[in-house]
Design a protein around this motif. Structure first.
Motif, PDB file in Angstrom:
ATOM      1  N   THR A   1      59.428 -70.661  38.551  1.00  0.00           N
ATOM      2  CA  THR A   1      60.416 -70.832  39.724  1.00  0.00           C
ATOM      3  C   THR A   1      61.083 -71.990  39.474  1.00  0.00           C
ATOM      4  OG1 THR A   1      58.719 -72.139  41.046  1.00  0.00           O
ATOM      5  CG2 THR A   1      58.803 -69.809  41.319  1.00  0.00           C
ATOM      6  N   MET A   2      62.440 -72.043  39.865  1.00  0.00           N
ATOM      7  CA  MET A   2      63.210 -72.998  40.106  1.00  0.00           C
ATOM      8  C   MET A   2      63.795 -72.756  41.368  1.00  0.00           C
ATOM      9  SD  MET A   2      66.809 -74.031  38.255  1.00  0.00           S
ATOM     10  CE  MET A   2      68.005 -73.450  39.081  1.00  0.00           C
ATOM     11  N   LYS A   3      63.770 -74.048  42.175  1.00  0.00           N
ATOM     12  CA  LYS A   3      64.255 -74.007  43.593  1.00  0.00           C
ATOM     13  C   LYS A   3      65.144 -75.709  43.793  1.00  0.00           C
ATOM     14  CE  LYS A   3      60.401 -76.004  46.150  1.00  0.00           C
ATOM     15  NZ  LYS A   3      59.239 -75.569  47.116  1.00  0.00           N
ATOM     16  N   LEU A   4      66.043 -75.355  44.670  1.00  0.00           N
ATOM     17  CA  LEU A   4      66.976 -76.546  44.710  1.00  0.00           C
ATOM     18  C   LEU A   4      66.682 -76.943  46.321  1.00  0.00           C
ATOM     19  CD1 LEU A   4      68.183 -74.806  42.587  1.00  0.00           C
ATOM     20  CD2 LEU A   4      70.520 -75.492  43.694  1.00  0.00           C
ATOM     21  N   ILE A   5      66.627 -78.469  46.518  1.00  0.00           N
ATOM     22  CA  ILE A   5      66.116 -78.960  47.827  1.00  0.00           C
ATOM     23  C   ILE A   5      67.250 -79.950  48.127  1.00  0.00           C
ATOM     24  CG2 ILE A   5      63.799 -78.483  47.520  1.00  0.00           C
ATOM     25  CD1 ILE A   5      63.533 -81.396  46.995  1.00  0.00           C
ATOM     26  N   HIS A   6      67.555 -80.155  49.345  1.00  0.00           N
ATOM     27  CA  HIS A   6      68.204 -81.174  50.012  1.00  0.00           C
ATOM     28  C   HIS A   6      69.546 -81.031  49.531  1.00  0.00           C
ATOM     29  CE1 HIS A   6      64.824 -83.073  51.380  1.00  0.00           C
ATOM     30  NE2 HIS A   6      64.149 -83.151  50.314  1.00  0.00           N
ATOM     31  N   VAL A   7      70.194 -79.715  49.465  1.00  0.00           N
ATOM     32  CA  VAL A   7      71.574 -79.688  49.042  1.00  0.00           C
ATOM     33  C   VAL A   7      72.593 -79.661  50.048  1.00  0.00           C
ATOM     34  CG1 VAL A   7      72.974 -77.689  48.449  1.00  0.00           C
ATOM     35  CG2 VAL A   7      70.902 -77.771  47.519  1.00  0.00           C
ATOM     36  N   CYS A   8      73.616 -80.919  49.910  1.00  0.00           N
ATOM     37  CA  CYS A   8      74.540 -81.242  50.804  1.00  0.00           C
ATOM     38  C   CYS A   8      75.802 -79.991  51.123  1.00  0.00           C
ATOM     39  CB  CYS A   8      75.358 -82.470  50.478  1.00  0.00           C
ATOM     40  SG  CYS A   8      76.547 -82.113  49.474  1.00  0.00           S
ATOM     41  N   ALA A   9      76.048 -80.362  52.309  1.00  0.00           N
ATOM     42  CA  ALA A   9      76.949 -79.053  52.891  1.00  0.00           C
ATOM     43  C   ALA A   9      78.101 -78.780  52.027  1.00  0.00           C
ATOM     44  CB  ALA A   9      77.600 -79.584  54.424  1.00  0.00           C
ATOM     45  N   THR A  10      78.640 -79.637  51.405  1.00  0.00           N
ATOM     46  CA  THR A  10      80.045 -79.405  50.223  1.00  0.00           C
ATOM     47  C   THR A  10      79.220 -78.687  49.114  1.00  0.00           C
ATOM     48  OG1 THR A  10      79.774 -81.944  50.302  1.00  0.00           O
ATOM     49  CG2 THR A  10      82.092 -80.739  50.040  1.00  0.00           C
ATOM     50  N   VAL A  11      78.272 -79.052  48.413  1.00  0.00           N
ATOM     51  CA  VAL A  11      77.793 -78.201  47.518  1.00  0.00           C
ATOM     52  C   VAL A  11      77.138 -77.018  48.120  1.00  0.00           C
ATOM     53  CG1 VAL A  11      76.007 -78.188  45.573  1.00  0.00           C
ATOM     54  CG2 VAL A  11      77.041 -80.445  46.183  1.00  0.00           C
TER      55      VAL A  11
END
Length: 99
Positions: free
Chosen positions: A73-83
């Motif tokens: 698995t690969m997950k992204l966390i704490h992604v800001c609104a612009t990204v």
């Protein structure tokens, strides 16, 4: 861009800081692939990433394909609104696991 790695209970977290663009995306891609050599569960903390270019999206896509091929698995966390907006507009929001 700087990337720091933390290992926790069978998971590797990469804390990424700065811009992910044409100049820095090879470093991100290499870090993701190296993380998958050490384990099958990778978390990318994007809390301090304010920009992702198409080259950065490519690095993330390669990471996701690597996770799928290894049964990991690969997950992204704490992604800001612009990204997050970039992920949504490009359709990557549906391809990546984002929390």
């Amino acid at each position: 861009m700087t990337i720091s790695e933390t290992r926790r209970e069978g998971m590797i977290q990469l804390d990424i800081e700065g811009r992910v663009d044409t100049n820095t995306s090879p470093q991100l891609q290499q870090s993701i692939l190296q993380a998958f050599q050490k384990g099958s569960h990778v978390v990318l903390n994007l809390e301090k990433v304010e920009y992702v270019s198409s080259a950065g999206l490519r690095a993330l896509l390669i990471g996701q394909k690597t996770a799928n091929s290894k049964g990991g698995t690969m997950k992204l966390i704490h992604v800001c609104a612009t990204v997050m907006e970039v992920f949504t507009v490009t359709g990557f929001a549906s391809m990546l696991t984002i929390e």
